[in-house]
Every structure is written in structure tokens, then in C-alpha cells.
Design an enzyme around this catalytic site. Structure first.
Site, PDB file in Angstrom:
ATOM      1  N   PRO A 189      -3.406   9.025 -19.321  1.00  0.00           N
ATOM      2  CA  PRO A 189      -2.656   9.614 -18.203  1.00  0.00           C
ATOM      3  C   PRO A 189      -1.680   8.651 -17.539  1.00  0.00           C
ATOM      4  O   PRO A 189      -0.599   9.055 -17.104  1.00  0.00           O
ATOM      5  CB  PRO A 189      -3.763  10.030 -17.230  1.00  0.00           C
ATOM      6  CG  PRO A 189      -4.955  10.283 -18.106  1.00  0.00           C
ATOM      7  CD  PRO A 189      -4.855   9.278 -19.215  1.00  0.00           C
TER       8      PRO A 189
ATOM      9  N   LEU B  29      24.394  30.656 -29.821  1.00  0.00           N
ATOM     10  CA  LEU B  29      25.019  31.589 -30.755  1.00  0.00           C
ATOM     11  C   LEU B  29      24.322  32.948 -30.771  1.00  0.00           C
ATOM     12  O   LEU B  29      24.938  33.960 -31.125  1.00  0.00           O
ATOM     13  CB  LEU B  29      25.032  30.987 -32.166  1.00  0.00           C
ATOM     14  CG  LEU B  29      26.050  29.855 -32.375  1.00  0.00           C
ATOM     15  CD1 LEU B  29      25.758  29.123 -33.678  1.00  0.00           C
ATOM     16  CD2 LEU B  29      27.480  30.415 -32.380  1.00  0.00           C
ATOM     17  N   HIS B  30      23.052  32.956 -30.393  1.00  0.00           N
ATOM     18  CA  HIS B  30      22.330  34.227 -30.307  1.00  0.00           C
ATOM     19  C   HIS B  30      22.629  34.968 -29.012  1.00  0.00           C
ATOM     20  O   HIS B  30      22.233  36.138 -28.851  1.00  0.00           O
ATOM     21  CB  HIS B  30      20.816  34.006 -30.404  1.00  0.00           C
ATOM     22  CG  HIS B  30      20.307  33.883 -31.802  1.00  0.00           C
ATOM     23  ND1 HIS B  30      20.465  32.745 -32.556  1.00  0.00           N
ATOM     24  CD2 HIS B  30      19.619  34.756 -32.592  1.00  0.00           C
ATOM     25  CE1 HIS B  30      19.894  32.912 -33.740  1.00  0.00           C
ATOM     26  NE2 HIS B  30      19.393  34.128 -33.797  1.00  0.00           N
TER      27      HIS B  30
ATOM     28  N   GLN C 168       4.420   5.700 -40.384  1.00  0.00           N
ATOM     29  CA  GLN C 168       4.146   6.944 -41.106  1.00  0.00           C
ATOM     30  C   GLN C 168       4.171   8.131 -40.159  1.00  0.00           C
ATOM     31  O   GLN C 168       4.696   9.201 -40.500  1.00  0.00           O
ATOM     32  CB  GLN C 168       2.803   6.888 -41.837  1.00  0.00           C
ATOM     33  CG  GLN C 168       2.435   8.218 -42.486  1.00  0.00           C
ATOM     34  CD  GLN C 168       1.608   8.083 -43.729  1.00  0.00           C
ATOM     35  OE1 GLN C 168       1.861   7.244 -44.582  1.00  0.00           O
ATOM     36  NE2 GLN C 168       0.584   8.914 -43.853  1.00  0.00           N
ATOM     37  N   GLU C 169       3.599   7.963 -38.958  1.00  0.00           N
ATOM     38  CA  GLU C 169       3.645   9.049 -37.987  1.00  0.00           C
ATOM     39  C   GLU C 169       5.091   9.402 -37.645  1.00  0.00           C
ATOM     40  O   GLU C 169       5.446  10.579 -37.512  1.00  0.00           O
ATOM     41  CB  GLU C 169       2.898   8.652 -36.715  1.00  0.00           C
ATOM     42  CG  GLU C 169       2.918   9.721 -35.638  1.00  0.00           C
ATOM     43  CD  GLU C 169       2.149   9.330 -34.386  1.00  0.00           C
ATOM     44  OE1 GLU C 169       2.162  10.125 -33.422  1.00  0.00           O
ATOM     45  OE2 GLU C 169       1.545   8.246 -34.367  1.00  0.00           O
ATOM     46  N   ARG C 170       5.935   8.384 -37.544  1.00  0.00           N
ATOM     47  CA  ARG C 170       7.320   8.625 -37.137  1.00  0.00           C
ATOM     48  C   ARG C 170       8.160   9.222 -38.255  1.00  0.00           C
ATOM     49  O   ARG C 170       9.000  10.093 -38.003  1.00  0.00           O
ATOM     50  CB  ARG C 170       7.913   7.322 -36.600  1.00  0.00           C
ATOM     51  CG  ARG C 170       7.332   6.991 -35.237  1.00  0.00           C
ATOM     52  CD  ARG C 170       7.618   5.601 -34.737  1.00  0.00           C
ATOM     53  NE  ARG C 170       6.989   5.429 -33.416  1.00  0.00           N
ATOM     54  CZ  ARG C 170       6.744   4.264 -32.840  1.00  0.00           C
ATOM     55  NH1 ARG C 170       7.101   3.136 -33.447  1.00  0.00           N
ATOM     56  NH2 ARG C 170       6.167   4.205 -31.657  1.00  0.00           N
TER      57      ARG C 170
ATOM     58  N   PHE D 236      -2.813  14.608 -23.702  1.00  0.00           N
ATOM     59  CA  PHE D 236      -1.811  15.100 -24.655  1.00  0.00           C
ATOM     60  C   PHE D 236      -2.308  14.935 -26.100  1.00  0.00           C
ATOM     61  O   PHE D 236      -1.512  14.596 -26.990  1.00  0.00           O
ATOM     62  CB  PHE D 236      -0.471  14.363 -24.489  1.00  0.00           C
ATOM     63  CG  PHE D 236       0.051  14.321 -23.080  1.00  0.00           C
ATOM     64  CD1 PHE D 236      -0.035  15.428 -22.247  1.00  0.00           C
ATOM     65  CD2 PHE D 236       0.641  13.169 -22.581  1.00  0.00           C
ATOM     66  CE1 PHE D 236       0.447  15.387 -20.941  1.00  0.00           C
ATOM     67  CE2 PHE D 236       1.133  13.121 -21.283  1.00  0.00           C
ATOM     68  CZ  PHE D 236       1.033  14.229 -20.462  1.00  0.00           C
TER      69      PHE D 236
ATOM     70  N   GLN E 278      36.702  31.403 -34.909  1.00  0.00           N
ATOM     71  CA  GLN E 278      36.965  30.017 -35.299  1.00  0.00           C
ATOM     72  C   GLN E 278      36.057  29.022 -34.570  1.00  0.00           C
ATOM     73  O   GLN E 278      35.520  28.097 -35.193  1.00  0.00           O
ATOM     74  CB  GLN E 278      38.428  29.652 -35.046  1.00  0.00           C
ATOM     75  CG  GLN E 278      38.787  28.266 -35.591  1.00  0.00           C
ATOM     76  CD  GLN E 278      40.222  27.879 -35.290  1.00  0.00           C
ATOM     77  OE1 GLN E 278      40.583  27.731 -34.122  1.00  0.00           O
ATOM     78  NE2 GLN E 278      41.033  27.734 -36.332  1.00  0.00           N
TER      79      GLN E 278
END
Length: 381
Positions: A130, A339-340, A243-245, A158, A281
Site C-alpha cells: 500500500p 472514431l466510434h 520477462q514480466e515486462r 493490487f 480524409q
């Protein structure tokens, strides 16, 4: 753009990974969102397909692939479906597996790895606290020797897979006043007295992966739960963070590329002022920029994957891949939402959920700011 890092064997494995996603993940997407976690059923099916122990030797129930490119293929295919699922499976197979395989004793490997590979044991890793964030050297969780045992006290937050995890690799301080040199890794098992899980955290995104607080109140651990060398935990973590990254980089890029592909199709079908919005465009130029970002980033990440498979990826290059892929992922998906139009803000559209899911990638596995700090130090700054 033609990719050259994968052989026919890798592409055959990709078919297996896609089939797993199609059969065991996609039909249950709403269930995972509702429950806030990937089901045990999916973990068991992944184990049955031999997907969870790609780096684990065959004598312990794994596939013994010894080629990180297989991990990358699986990560890509899961990330196309869900960034959350990629996070949950990635912590297990990309983050925890190397700790158990590289640092575990023979007894520990035989104790945990068969279940780890079959899906009966779900794994998590407990680093973040924390008050500490990305500062691993400032950990406050402690483990004090008491005769032949260690007494663990502290908390983690987390923690991906924290609610379901059967084992958690926990970093704790075992020597005082020695900064990063006084840390040791322990494996805490579910059901141990004093090991408690807090609430399942209410996150902005990645709601279909479980993330939790973990608490340790006088948890007694024998020597069989010490992982690696005493007071060498920080070194063990630093050796395995690349490896995690790179795993996160692979997932970030695959996630963004998939959402962009879906958005391009949307802009071909959605019409405004009598023509497809992709033909305007400005929109055409924006999409061209995003596709170029994806292709150029993939070239670098692919090179990092190859180097990591050859045990040659540097921590600095892993940091570059991590922060840049996270930035590109967020930039691309944010533009896809735009764009949506209004539909991009609706939860029923994948692009909206992807937008929320992507935001955390600039924070976890070492924030983007920490990655830039590492790169700057390497430049002598």
C-alpha cells in the site's frame, strides 16, 4: 507487415491457443465480467491443453518448450480476446513460473509444479504494498526467524489472481537496515493460519480479472516455503522482471492491434453524410498513423521477444518495450473510441471496455515513469 520470428511450429501452436480462446474463453466472457474473475473451469481447461506450463520441464508436468516465443504466441491470442484474461494467465505463466522453475528446490518443484501446470494451483506474486508502489527496496512486509521457522507479517495490494490464488510468491524483508539487499522470497499457500484475503478490489477496468489485498498476520513458514536464497530476493526479482515486462509488452500490442482491426471494419460500415466514416480524409490519416505505430512497435517488441528467447534481453530494452507499448496501446485505443463516436462510450462495445482495460498498463509492472528513469540511468543521466 510480414513477421519472421515465428516458425511453422509456433504457428501450429497459435492454432491451439486460438482454439482454446474460442472454446474456453469467448463463450463465457459475460460470466467473467459478472463474477470479476476467470473461472476455475477455464484454468483447468488451459491445463488440460498444456498451456500453463510452457516453461516448466516435462518431469514436473510442463511442456518443456524452453522457447519464450510460445509464451508470446499464447499471450497474443489471449490478449486479443481480453486484456484482463491475458493479465491473469500472464501472471501465472510468465511471472510466477520462472521463480518456481529457476529458484525452487527439487522438493518444491514436485510439490507445486504439477498442479501449477494442470490448473489445479493458481499462482500470484505479492510485491506491491500500500505505501511502496514501484519502490521494491522499501518493502515493509517482514519475515522474522523464529527457530526453524519464519514469521511473516505485512500486507500486499493490487495482487492479480489474489482472490483465487492457491500459492503466492511473497517478497518480505528479512534483514533490517540493508535496503534492497535484505529481501527474501517466500511461497505462501492458501489455508495457512494468518493468511487472509481482503476485498476484491473495485477497479476502473480489467473487471474480469480478480485483484485483491492480501494480509499476513504471524504466518509461520518453514524452510520448505523459502524460495531462493535468504536476503537475495531483490536480485531474484530484478533478474525476472524483464520477462514480466516483455510479456506485458506483447499483450499490450496484441490488445491494441485487435481493437484497431475491429475499428477499421467499423469505419468501413458506419456511414455519415452519405459515406463510410473511414473514407473521410482526416479519419483515413488517423487510422494510417495508428496502423504505422502498431507495425513499428511490433518490430521492436518482436526483436525483444527473440532476444529474450535467447536469454539476451537487457532490462533496459525490456523497460523501453514496456513503456512504449503501453503508451501506444493507450493512444491507439483512445483514438478508436473517438472514431466510434458516442457508441465508443457504451459498455456494450468492446472498444469501450478495452479503453478502460488499457489504462493500467502505464502503471503496473513498474510505471512508465520508472521505466524512463531506468533508461535515463543507463544513458548516464
Amino acid at each position: 507487415m510480414l513477421r519472421t520470428i515465428y516458425s511453422a511450429d509456433h504457428e501450429e501452436f497459435r492454432s491451439t491457443a486460438r482454439e482454446f480462446v474460442k472454446r474456453s474463453l469467448e463463450p463465457f466472457a459475460e460470466e467473467y465480467l459478472r463474477d470479476g474473475m476467470i473461472s476455475r473451469r477455464a484454468w483447468m481447461e488451459a491445463g488440460k491443453q498444456g498451456l500453463l506450463g510452457l516453461e516448466v520441464p516435462e518431469e514436473y508436468g510442463g511442456s518443456g518448450a524452453d522457447d519464450y516465443r510460445y509464451n508470446a504466441v499464447l499471450g497474443e491470442e489471449i490478449a486479443k480476446f481480453s486484456a484482463s484474461a491475458a493479465s491473469s494467465f500472464g501472471i501465472h505463466m510468465d511471472c510466477v513460473a520462472p521463480y518456481l522453475v529457476d529458484l525452487g528446490t527439487e522438493e518444491q518443484k514436485r510439490r507445486w509444479l504439477p498442479g501449477f501446470c494442470s490448473g489445479e494451483i493458481i499462482a500470484a506474486i505479492g510485491m506491491t504494498e500500500p505505501s511502496g508502489g514501484s519502490d521494491l527496496a522499501a518493502l515493509k512486509t517482514t519475515a522474522v526467524r523464529d527457530g526453524a521457522e519464519w514469521v511473516l507479517n505485512g500486507s500486499k495490494t493490487f495482487i492479480t489472481n489474489g482472490i483465487q490464488a492457491d500459492i503466492v510468491v511473497v517478497a518480505a524483508r528479512t534483514s533490517t537496515g540493508t535496503g534492497s539487499k535484505g529481501l527474501t522470497l517466500f511461497v505462501v499457500e492458501t489455508g495457512m493460519p494468518g493468511f487472509e484475503r481482503g476485498r476484491k478490489l473495485d477497479k476502473v477496468g480489467q473487471t474480469d480479472s480478480d485483484t485483491a489485498e492480501l494480509f499476513f498476520h504471524d504466518v509461520r513458514l518453514g524452510s520448505g516455503n523459502v524460495l531462493g536464497e535468504i536476503d537475495r530476493g531483490f536480485v531474484h526479482m530484478m533478474e525476472r522482471l524483464p520477462q514480466e515486462r516483455i510479456a506485458g509488452s506483447v499483450n499490450n500490442l496484441a490488445h491494441a492491434a485487435q481493437i484497431l482491426d475491429e475499428t477499421i471494419e467499423y469505419t468501413k460500415e458506419r456511414k455519415a453524410f452519405g459515406q463510410p466514416i473511414g473514407s473521410f480524409q482526416y479519419n483515413k490519416f488517423v487510422i494510417a498513423e495508428m496502423q504505422t505505430k502498431i507495425d513499428v512497435t511490433r518490430a521492436f517488441v518482436d526483436l525483444c521477444v527473440v532476444q529474450h528467447a535467447q536469454k539476451a534481453l537487457s532490462p533496459v530494452d525490456a523497460a523501453k518495450a514496456k513503456w512504449w507499448s503501453a503508451q501506444v496501446q493507450n493512444d491507439v485505443i483512445d483514438t478508436c473510441v473517438q472514431l466510434h463516436g458516442g457508441y465508443g462510450y457504451m459498455n456494450e462495445y468492446r472498444v469501450a471496455r478495452a479503453w478502460r482495460d488499457a489504462r493500467v498498463t502505464k502503471i503496473w509492472a513498474g510505471s512508465n515513469e520508472i521505466m524512463k528513469e531506468l533508461i535515463g540511468r543507463d544513458l548516464g543521466l
